[in-house]
Write an enzyme that holds these catalytic residues in place. Structure first.
Site, PDB file in Angstrom:
ATOM      1  N   THR A  34       0.863  -1.179   0.000  1.00  0.00           N
ATOM      2  CA  THR A  34       0.000   0.000   0.000  1.00  0.00           C
ATOM      3  C   THR A  34       0.902   1.232   0.000  1.00  0.00           C
ATOM      4  O   THR A  34       2.131   1.107  -0.047  1.00  0.00           O
ATOM      5  CB  THR A  34      -0.860   0.039   1.280  1.00  0.00           C
ATOM      6  OG1 THR A  34       0.005   0.286   2.406  1.00  0.00           O
ATOM      7  CG2 THR A  34      -1.623  -1.265   1.493  1.00  0.00           C
ATOM      8  N   ASP A  55      -2.496  -9.521  -0.734  1.00  0.00           N
ATOM      9  CA  ASP A  55      -3.373  -9.003   0.319  1.00  0.00           C
ATOM     10  C   ASP A  55      -3.576 -10.078   1.395  1.00  0.00           C
ATOM     11  O   ASP A  55      -3.914 -11.221   1.063  1.00  0.00           O
ATOM     12  CB  ASP A  55      -4.713  -8.649  -0.340  1.00  0.00           C
ATOM     13  CG  ASP A  55      -5.642  -7.874   0.567  1.00  0.00           C
ATOM     14  OD1 ASP A  55      -5.568  -8.040   1.807  1.00  0.00           O
ATOM     15  OD2 ASP A  55      -6.467  -7.115   0.035  1.00  0.00           O
ATOM     16  N   PHE A  75       2.076  -8.348  11.105  1.00  0.00           N
ATOM     17  CA  PHE A  75       2.186  -6.888  11.253  1.00  0.00           C
ATOM     18  C   PHE A  75       1.217  -6.151  10.329  1.00  0.00           C
ATOM     19  O   PHE A  75       0.865  -4.999  10.610  1.00  0.00           O
ATOM     20  CB  PHE A  75       3.590  -6.402  10.863  1.00  0.00           C
ATOM     21  CG  PHE A  75       4.706  -6.826  11.766  1.00  0.00           C
ATOM     22  CD1 PHE A  75       5.069  -6.051  12.850  1.00  0.00           C
ATOM     23  CD2 PHE A  75       5.418  -7.988  11.515  1.00  0.00           C
ATOM     24  CE1 PHE A  75       6.120  -6.420  13.679  1.00  0.00           C
ATOM     25  CE2 PHE A  75       6.473  -8.372  12.340  1.00  0.00           C
ATOM     26  CZ  PHE A  75       6.823  -7.579  13.425  1.00  0.00           C
ATOM     27  N   THR A 118      -1.666  -2.984  19.367  1.00  0.00           N
ATOM     28  CA  THR A 118      -1.313  -1.664  19.862  1.00  0.00           C
ATOM     29  C   THR A 118      -1.935  -1.406  21.224  1.00  0.00           C
ATOM     30  O   THR A 118      -2.974  -1.983  21.563  1.00  0.00           O
ATOM     31  CB  THR A 118      -1.810  -0.607  18.853  1.00  0.00           C
ATOM     32  OG1 THR A 118      -1.728   0.686  19.441  1.00  0.00           O
ATOM     33  CG2 THR A 118      -3.274  -0.835  18.466  1.00  0.00           C
ATOM     34  N   ASP A 119      -1.328  -0.494  21.977  1.00  0.00           N
ATOM     35  CA  ASP A 119      -1.923  -0.085  23.258  1.00  0.00           C
ATOM     36  C   ASP A 119      -3.222   0.706  23.058  1.00  0.00           C
ATOM     37  O   ASP A 119      -3.991   0.892  24.002  1.00  0.00           O
ATOM     38  CB  ASP A 119      -0.919   0.730  24.094  1.00  0.00           C
ATOM     39  CG  ASP A 119      -0.375   1.966  23.405  1.00  0.00           C
ATOM     40  OD1 ASP A 119      -0.769   2.250  22.251  1.00  0.00           O
ATOM     41  OD2 ASP A 119       0.449   2.671  24.032  1.00  0.00           O
ATOM     42  N   GLU A 120      -3.461   1.173  21.833  1.00  0.00           N
ATOM     43  CA  GLU A 120      -4.648   2.003  21.604  1.00  0.00           C
ATOM     44  C   GLU A 120      -5.955   1.227  21.763  1.00  0.00           C
ATOM     45  O   GLU A 120      -7.020   1.836  21.847  1.00  0.00           O
ATOM     46  CB  GLU A 120      -4.601   2.621  20.207  1.00  0.00           C
ATOM     47  CG  GLU A 120      -3.421   3.530  20.025  1.00  0.00           C
ATOM     48  CD  GLU A 120      -3.504   4.349  18.757  1.00  0.00           C
ATOM     49  OE1 GLU A 120      -4.613   4.526  18.226  1.00  0.00           O
ATOM     50  OE2 GLU A 120      -2.447   4.812  18.303  1.00  0.00           O
ATOM     51  N   TYR A 145      -9.282   3.212  13.464  1.00  0.00           N
ATOM     52  CA  TYR A 145      -8.042   2.409  13.504  1.00  0.00           C
ATOM     53  C   TYR A 145      -8.019   1.524  14.743  1.00  0.00           C
ATOM     54  O   TYR A 145      -7.891   0.302  14.654  1.00  0.00           O
ATOM     55  CB  TYR A 145      -6.804   3.321  13.475  1.00  0.00           C
ATOM     56  CG  TYR A 145      -5.551   2.597  13.922  1.00  0.00           C
ATOM     57  CD1 TYR A 145      -5.020   1.550  13.163  1.00  0.00           C
ATOM     58  CD2 TYR A 145      -4.913   2.920  15.128  1.00  0.00           C
ATOM     59  CE1 TYR A 145      -3.891   0.854  13.583  1.00  0.00           C
ATOM     60  CE2 TYR A 145      -3.782   2.227  15.551  1.00  0.00           C
ATOM     61  CZ  TYR A 145      -3.273   1.193  14.779  1.00  0.00           C
ATOM     62  OH  TYR A 145      -2.172   0.502  15.199  1.00  0.00           O
ATOM     63  N   LYS A 149      -8.234  -2.641  15.271  1.00  0.00           N
ATOM     64  CA  LYS A 149      -7.160  -3.407  15.925  1.00  0.00           C
ATOM     65  C   LYS A 149      -7.733  -4.178  17.121  1.00  0.00           C
ATOM     66  O   LYS A 149      -7.387  -5.344  17.345  1.00  0.00           O
ATOM     67  CB  LYS A 149      -6.025  -2.490  16.378  1.00  0.00           C
ATOM     68  CG  LYS A 149      -5.209  -1.875  15.258  1.00  0.00           C
ATOM     69  CD  LYS A 149      -4.492  -2.896  14.386  1.00  0.00           C
ATOM     70  CE  LYS A 149      -3.388  -3.643  15.113  1.00  0.00           C
ATOM     71  NZ  LYS A 149      -2.638  -4.520  14.177  1.00  0.00           N
ATOM     72  N   TYR A 202      -0.656  19.075  17.189  1.00  0.00           N
ATOM     73  CA  TYR A 202      -2.118  19.051  17.229  1.00  0.00           C
ATOM     74  C   TYR A 202      -2.584  19.662  18.557  1.00  0.00           C
ATOM     75  O   TYR A 202      -2.117  19.236  19.637  1.00  0.00           O
ATOM     76  CB  TYR A 202      -2.636  17.617  17.165  1.00  0.00           C
ATOM     77  CG  TYR A 202      -2.460  16.897  15.851  1.00  0.00           C
ATOM     78  CD1 TYR A 202      -1.911  17.522  14.735  1.00  0.00           C
ATOM     79  CD2 TYR A 202      -2.863  15.572  15.717  1.00  0.00           C
ATOM     80  CE1 TYR A 202      -1.762  16.838  13.535  1.00  0.00           C
ATOM     81  CE2 TYR A 202      -2.731  14.885  14.522  1.00  0.00           C
ATOM     82  CZ  TYR A 202      -2.163  15.524  13.430  1.00  0.00           C
ATOM     83  OH  TYR A 202      -2.016  14.841  12.249  1.00  0.00           O
TER      84      TYR A 202
END
Ligand code: NAD
Ligand code: TDX
Length: 329
Positions: A34, A55, A75, A118-120, A145, A149, A202
């Site tokens: 991508t 893909d 990943f 991810t920690d998100e 996002y 995840k 930001y």
């Protein structure tokens, strides 16, 4: 070993690390290339890997690769929060359908699977909260996002419980280092300064991220592959909480500018306030410890890499900045 997303930031570093530290491992890379995948990142190891462009959501491509592997490290993902606010669709496809496709292949062929997350997925913490994320923190993602995840992690847990696949999950904090796409915070500011443009914060710049060098993340992944318990989740972080203003001040100083020479731009909608990782489970069970403990010197090396590798990032710079400018960022 099958590495998906091996032409992206962390995957590229993982492939280089693996070839250097584990010369006995044969590496295949599956990557869709991508906008975030870059073959230049793998050019110097091209003759040592089996690269397949495709893909992760395409079972016809995935199945024979998984069948031939002993372990899959996943990943591949759409990885940028800001992009997920513009168009969530590829996030649902790659992060959810892609993970589902791999899990079905892993189940069919009985292959060991490590899932990169991810920690998100845990949402955010208040700026003044003494707490950190632990493997028991409830999932509460904020963006398209992070929600995709989170969904992909939950698929992995369900495939472990329902089908008995041999999987582990790691949730890591914000990575920095070489080969990171210039849409991301740190490389965006470094390349802006190379171009004589002020760093852009930001909002107020008080949001906190917990930074880890990509090499320490990848050593953590190997520690889990080697010593992690099947079915378990491990958090990876290096105890380096900084607010965005502090990060920009260090970059400015390292690049010879006054530390206040930045500007504020529009905030990210739904901007997570703070991430912080408690990595004690990984430390206790595997003995892993971060090696890059000095953020400033890790950042200095990263700045040097972007200075020395302008041909790697230059082709994307104008388009990335035009996208941000259109949003007042
Ligand atoms: P990146 O955007 O730099 O790279 C992603 C790679 O995946 C690219 O090479 C891209 O071409 C490939 N890809 C995307 N969709 C694909 C698909 N459908 N099929 C095959 N390949 C596809 O991302 P990154 O920063 O290297 O992140 C890698 C992983 O680590 C992601 O799963 C991300 O969620 C996770 N993670 C990242 C961070 C961070 O700070 N960057 C922190 C924690 C976890
Ligand atoms: O120009 C900017 N100015 C700015 O202040 C950009 C691009 C970002 N920011 C802020 C937003 C965040 O508070 O900097 C912080 C870091 O931003 P990103 O690099 O976009 O990272 P983040 O949203 O924290 O997510 C990253 O870490 C977790 C990765 O992109 C994810 O893939 C990973 O899961």
């Amino acid at each position: 070993m099958l590495v998906t997303g091996g032409a992206g930031f962390i995957g590229t570093n993982f492939v280089h690390f693996t070839l250097a530290e584990r010369p006995d491992v044969e590496v295949s890379v599956l990557d869709k290339l991508t906008y975030a995948g870059n073959l230049m990142s793998l050019a110097d190891v091209a003759d040592r890997i089996n690269l397949v462009v495709g893909d992760v959501a395409d079972a016809a491509v995935v199945n024979p690769l998984v069948a031939a592997a002993d372990v899959v490290v996943h990943f591949a993902a759409e990885s940028h929060n800001d992009n997920s606010l513009n168009d969530p669709s590829p996030f649902v496809h790659s992060n959810l359908v892609g993970t589902f496709t791999l899990l079905e292949a892993v189940r069919r062929y009985g292959v060991r699977y490590h899932h990169i997350s991810t920690d998100e997925v845990y949402g955010d913490l208040a700026l003044d909260d003494p707490a950190k994320f632990t493997p028991n923190t409830a999932y509460n993602p904020s963006s398209p996002y992070s929600s995709t995840k989170a969904g992909s992690d939950l698929l992995v847990r369900a495939w472990v419980r329902s089908f008995g696949i041999a999987a582990t999950i790691s949730n890591c904090s914000n990575n920095y280092g070489a080969y990171q796409h210039i849409e991301k915070f740190i490389p965006r500011q470094i390349t802006n300064l190379i171009d004589g443009v002020k760093p852009k914060l930001y909002g107020a710049g008080t949001n906190i991220r917990d930074w880890i060098h990509v090499q320490d993340h990848n050593r953590g992944i190997w520690a889990i592959i080697d010593k992690g318990r099947i079915g378990e989740t491990y958090l990876i972080g290096a105890d380096c909480e900084l607010n965005n203003r502090e990060v920009v001040e260090v970059i400015l100083e390292l690049m010879g500018h006054h530390p206040s020479d930045y500007e504020h731009v529009s905030d990210r909608p739904g901007h997570d306030r703070r991430y912080a990782i408690d990595a004690s489970k990984l430390r206790a069970e595997t003995g892993w410890e971060p090696m890059f403990r000095d953020f400033k010197s890790g950042l200095a090396n990263t700045i040097e890499w972007y200075r020395a590798n302008e041909q790697w990032w230059r082709p994307q710079k104008a388009a990335v900045e035009a996208n941000y400018a259109a949003k007042g960022q």
